[in-house]
Design a protein around this motif. Sequence first.
Motif, PDB file in Angstrom:
ATOM      1  N   LEU A  14       1.229  -1.142   0.137  1.00 14.16           N
ATOM      2  CA  LEU A  14       0.227   0.150   0.060  1.00 14.16           C
ATOM      3  C   LEU A  14       1.095   0.788   0.224  1.00 14.16           C
ATOM      4  CD1 LEU A  14      -3.125  -1.294   2.743  1.00 14.16           C
ATOM      5  CD2 LEU A  14      -2.976  -1.039  -0.278  1.00 14.16           C
ATOM      6  N   ARG A  15       1.970   1.437   0.853  1.00 15.69           N
ATOM      7  CA  ARG A  15       2.915   2.878   1.101  1.00 15.69           C
ATOM      8  C   ARG A  15       3.397   2.913  -0.439  1.00 15.69           C
ATOM      9  NH1 ARG A  15       3.286   0.777   6.114  1.00 15.69           N
ATOM     10  NH2 ARG A  15       4.579  -1.091   5.768  1.00 15.69           N
ATOM     11  N   ALA A  16       4.236   2.000  -1.275  1.00 19.39           N
ATOM     12  CA  ALA A  16       4.419   1.394  -2.598  1.00 19.39           C
ATOM     13  C   ALA A  16       3.634   2.274  -2.982  1.00 19.39           C
ATOM     14  CB  ALA A  16       4.851   0.111  -3.032  1.00 19.39           C
ATOM     15  N   ALA A  17       2.240   1.777  -3.246  1.00 15.99           N
ATOM     16  CA  ALA A  17       0.986   2.621  -3.928  1.00 15.99           C
ATOM     17  C   ALA A  17       0.866   4.064  -4.062  1.00 15.99           C
ATOM     18  CB  ALA A  17      -0.450   1.736  -4.198  1.00 15.99           C
ATOM     19  N   ILE A  18       0.771   4.133  -2.987  1.00 12.14           N
ATOM     20  CA  ILE A  18       0.858   6.013  -1.882  1.00 12.14           C
ATOM     21  C   ILE A  18       1.946   6.202  -2.983  1.00 12.14           C
ATOM     22  CG2 ILE A  18       1.091   7.476  -0.735  1.00 12.14           C
ATOM     23  CD1 ILE A  18      -0.505   5.779   1.549  1.00 12.14           C
ATOM     24  N   LYS A  19       2.946   5.884  -2.859  1.00 11.08           N
ATOM     25  CA  LYS A  19       4.315   7.010  -3.064  1.00 11.08           C
ATOM     26  C   LYS A  19       4.407   6.896  -5.073  1.00 11.08           C
ATOM     27  CE  LYS A  19       8.979   6.886  -3.370  1.00 11.08           C
ATOM     28  NZ  LYS A  19      10.630   5.576  -3.501  1.00 11.08           N
ATOM     29  N   ALA A  20       3.725   5.987  -5.968  1.00  9.02           N
ATOM     30  CA  ALA A  20       3.473   5.469  -7.027  1.00  9.02           C
ATOM     31  C   ALA A  20       2.348   6.048  -7.739  1.00  9.02           C
ATOM     32  CB  ALA A  20       3.901   4.005  -7.736  1.00  9.02           C
ATOM     33  N   GLY A  21       1.629   6.987  -7.039  1.00 10.00           N
ATOM     34  CA  GLY A  21       0.098   7.816  -7.020  1.00 10.00           C
ATOM     35  C   GLY A  21      -0.797   6.584  -8.117  1.00 10.00           C
ATOM     36  N   THR A  22      -0.928   5.275  -7.540  1.00 14.52           N
ATOM     37  CA  THR A  22      -2.025   5.178  -8.952  1.00 14.52           C
ATOM     38  C   THR A  22      -3.385   5.397  -7.644  1.00 14.52           C
ATOM     39  OG1 THR A  22      -1.848   3.005  -6.461  1.00 14.52           O
ATOM     40  CG2 THR A  22       0.065   2.888  -8.827  1.00 14.52           C
ATOM     41  N   GLU A  23      -4.365   4.285  -8.639  1.00 13.76           N
ATOM     42  CA  GLU A  23      -5.491   4.114  -8.178  1.00 13.76           C
ATOM     43  C   GLU A  23      -5.807   3.855  -7.091  1.00 13.76           C
ATOM     44  OE1 GLU A  23      -8.944   6.113  -8.688  1.00 13.76           O
ATOM     45  OE2 GLU A  23      -7.179   7.181  -9.821  1.00 13.76           O
ATOM     46  N   ILE A  24      -4.786   3.178  -6.705  1.00  9.84           N
ATOM     47  CA  ILE A  24      -5.069   2.250  -5.149  1.00  9.84           C
ATOM     48  C   ILE A  24      -4.836   3.002  -4.087  1.00  9.84           C
ATOM     49  CG2 ILE A  24      -4.613   0.319  -2.945  1.00  9.84           C
ATOM     50  CD1 ILE A  24      -4.963  -1.638  -5.370  1.00  9.84           C
ATOM     51  N   GLY A  25      -3.299   3.321  -4.137  1.00  8.61           N
ATOM     52  CA  GLY A  25      -2.814   4.272  -3.532  1.00  8.61           C
ATOM     53  C   GLY A  25      -3.769   5.765  -3.152  1.00  8.61           C
ATOM     54  N   LYS A  26      -4.494   6.348  -4.492  1.00  4.24           N
ATOM     55  CA  LYS A  26      -5.106   7.274  -3.887  1.00  4.24           C
ATOM     56  C   LYS A  26      -6.099   7.342  -2.469  1.00  4.24           C
ATOM     57  CE  LYS A  26      -4.136  10.163  -7.942  1.00  4.24           C
ATOM     58  NZ  LYS A  26      -3.917   9.779  -9.059  1.00  4.24           N
ATOM     59  N   GLN A  27      -6.834   6.177  -3.008  1.00  2.00           N
ATOM     60  CA  GLN A  27      -7.926   5.163  -2.381  1.00  2.00           C
ATOM     61  C   GLN A  27      -7.391   4.980  -0.757  1.00  2.00           C
ATOM     62  OE1 GLN A  27      -9.148   2.142  -4.634  1.00  2.00           O
ATOM     63  NE2 GLN A  27     -10.875   1.675  -2.690  1.00  2.00           N
ATOM     64  N   VAL A  28      -6.321   4.587  -0.918  1.00  2.00           N
ATOM     65  CA  VAL A  28      -6.238   4.029   0.351  1.00  2.00           C
ATOM     66  C   VAL A  28      -4.973   5.168   1.888  1.00  2.00           C
ATOM     67  CG1 VAL A  28      -6.436   2.022  -0.426  1.00  2.00           C
ATOM     68  CG2 VAL A  28      -3.946   3.610   0.333  1.00  2.00           C
ATOM     69  N   GLU A  29      -4.500   6.295   0.749  1.00  2.00           N
ATOM     70  CA  GLU A  29      -4.196   7.340   1.834  1.00  2.00           C
ATOM     71  C   GLU A  29      -4.676   7.947   2.944  1.00  2.00           C
ATOM     72  OE1 GLU A  29      -2.010   9.620  -0.651  1.00  2.00           O
ATOM     73  OE2 GLU A  29      -0.645  10.554   0.814  1.00  2.00           O
ATOM     74  N   ALA A  30      -5.614   8.360   2.592  1.00  2.00           N
ATOM     75  CA  ALA A  30      -5.967   9.022   4.335  1.00  2.00           C
ATOM     76  C   ALA A  30      -6.441   7.854   4.909  1.00  2.00           C
ATOM     77  CB  ALA A  30      -7.848   9.686   3.683  1.00  2.00           C
ATOM     78  N   TYR A  31      -6.908   6.673   4.911  1.00  2.00           N
ATOM     79  CA  TYR A  31      -6.633   5.690   5.676  1.00  2.00           C
ATOM     80  C   TYR A  31      -5.816   5.737   6.646  1.00  2.00           C
ATOM     81  CZ  TYR A  31     -11.568   3.960   3.943  1.00  2.00           C
ATOM     82  OH  TYR A  31     -12.900   4.240   3.439  1.00  2.00           O
ATOM     83  N   MET A  32      -4.905   5.030   5.973  1.00  3.79           N
ATOM     84  CA  MET A  32      -3.109   4.940   6.626  1.00  3.79           C
ATOM     85  C   MET A  32      -2.319   5.537   7.439  1.00  3.79           C
ATOM     86  SD  MET A  32      -1.445   3.186   3.493  1.00  3.79           S
ATOM     87  CE  MET A  32      -0.186   2.129   4.712  1.00  3.79           C
ATOM     88  N   ASN A  33      -2.799   7.246   6.705  1.00  2.00           N
ATOM     89  CA  ASN A  33      -2.050   8.595   7.641  1.00  2.00           C
ATOM     90  C   ASN A  33      -3.147   8.473   8.280  1.00  2.00           C
ATOM     91  OD1 ASN A  33      -0.169   8.826   5.924  1.00  2.00           O
ATOM     92  ND2 ASN A  33      -1.733  10.355   5.038  1.00  2.00           N
ATOM     93  N   ALA A  34      -3.884   8.466   8.787  1.00  2.00           N
ATOM     94  CA  ALA A  34      -5.435   8.335  10.198  1.00  2.00           C
ATOM     95  C   ALA A  34      -4.719   7.317  10.984  1.00  2.00           C
ATOM     96  CB  ALA A  34      -6.630   8.621   9.928  1.00  2.00           C
ATOM     97  N   GLY A  35      -4.304   6.479  10.928  1.00  2.00           N
ATOM     98  CA  GLY A  35      -3.993   4.935  11.621  1.00  2.00           C
ATOM     99  C   GLY A  35      -5.681   4.249  10.669  1.00  2.00           C
ATOM    100  N   LYS A  36      -6.036   4.255  10.208  1.00  2.00           N
ATOM    101  CA  LYS A  36      -7.485   3.289  10.214  1.00  2.00           C
ATOM    102  C   LYS A  36      -7.165   2.186  10.147  1.00  2.00           C
ATOM    103  CE  LYS A  36     -10.497   5.855  12.110  1.00  2.00           C
ATOM    104  NZ  LYS A  36     -10.122   6.379  13.566  1.00  2.00           N
TER     105      LYS A  36
END
Length: 210
Positions: free
Chosen positions: A35-57
């Motif tokens: 998931l962290r790699a997906a956020i770094k690469a800016g993929t659709e999945i990355g965009k979808q999950v970033e807010a959850y991860m930063n909040a610890g959810k």
Amino acid sequence: MKLILLGAPGAGKGTQAEILCKELKIPTISTGNILRAAIKAGTEIGKQVEAYMNAGKLVPDDVIISIIQDRVKADDCKNGYILDGVPRTIAQAEALEKVGIEFDNVISIEISDETIMDRMSGRRVCETCGASYHLVAVPPKVAGVCDKCGGKLIQRHDDEPETVKERLEVYHRETEPLKDFYKKRGLLKTVENQPTVAETSEVILRAIGR
Ligand code: AMP
């Protein structure tokens, strides 16, 4: 050998997975790293999950299951794999069973919340390959630089104290019940966190009969 590593955030799952995958010659599948790699690469999945991860959810179960289903089909998984950080909920464990993904051993690394809070402040991860270090317990050879790939070592946003507290709560509420789930299936082995990384690896290997 198909193995799950369970344990609180900061229990050492990532560090142990790196050691066990060399020892057992099977890959580690870490949903957190994927998931962290997906956020770094800016993929659709990355965009979808970033807010959850930063909040610890937790990220929604369906995202996680499709990642795992794809990954275990890869050629390098034919002799087994180590799942690090997944499943995280009973729903994920049931979904994996439903699609026929089964396990030989489930290892739960036991460690107190207090030790985790102390430990997380020193954790650093490679922003390129995801390898984990600790300023005191597992320092890199050169400060700030990954031994494996030369990438930059950073502190994860979600390793900040408030987020760690939230992640521990999520762990006790959502993930810890998996111990009972796998105990009922005769797969659970609990191991105590040991004073050193190497000693913890030893007790894990012993628990799985290696
Ligand atoms: P980790 O690197 O395993 O500590 O995971 C970091 C973050 O990624 C978690 O706090 C969740 O936001 C997300 N994550 C990783 N694995 C999962 C999973 N199996 N289910 C839901 N969220 C996950």
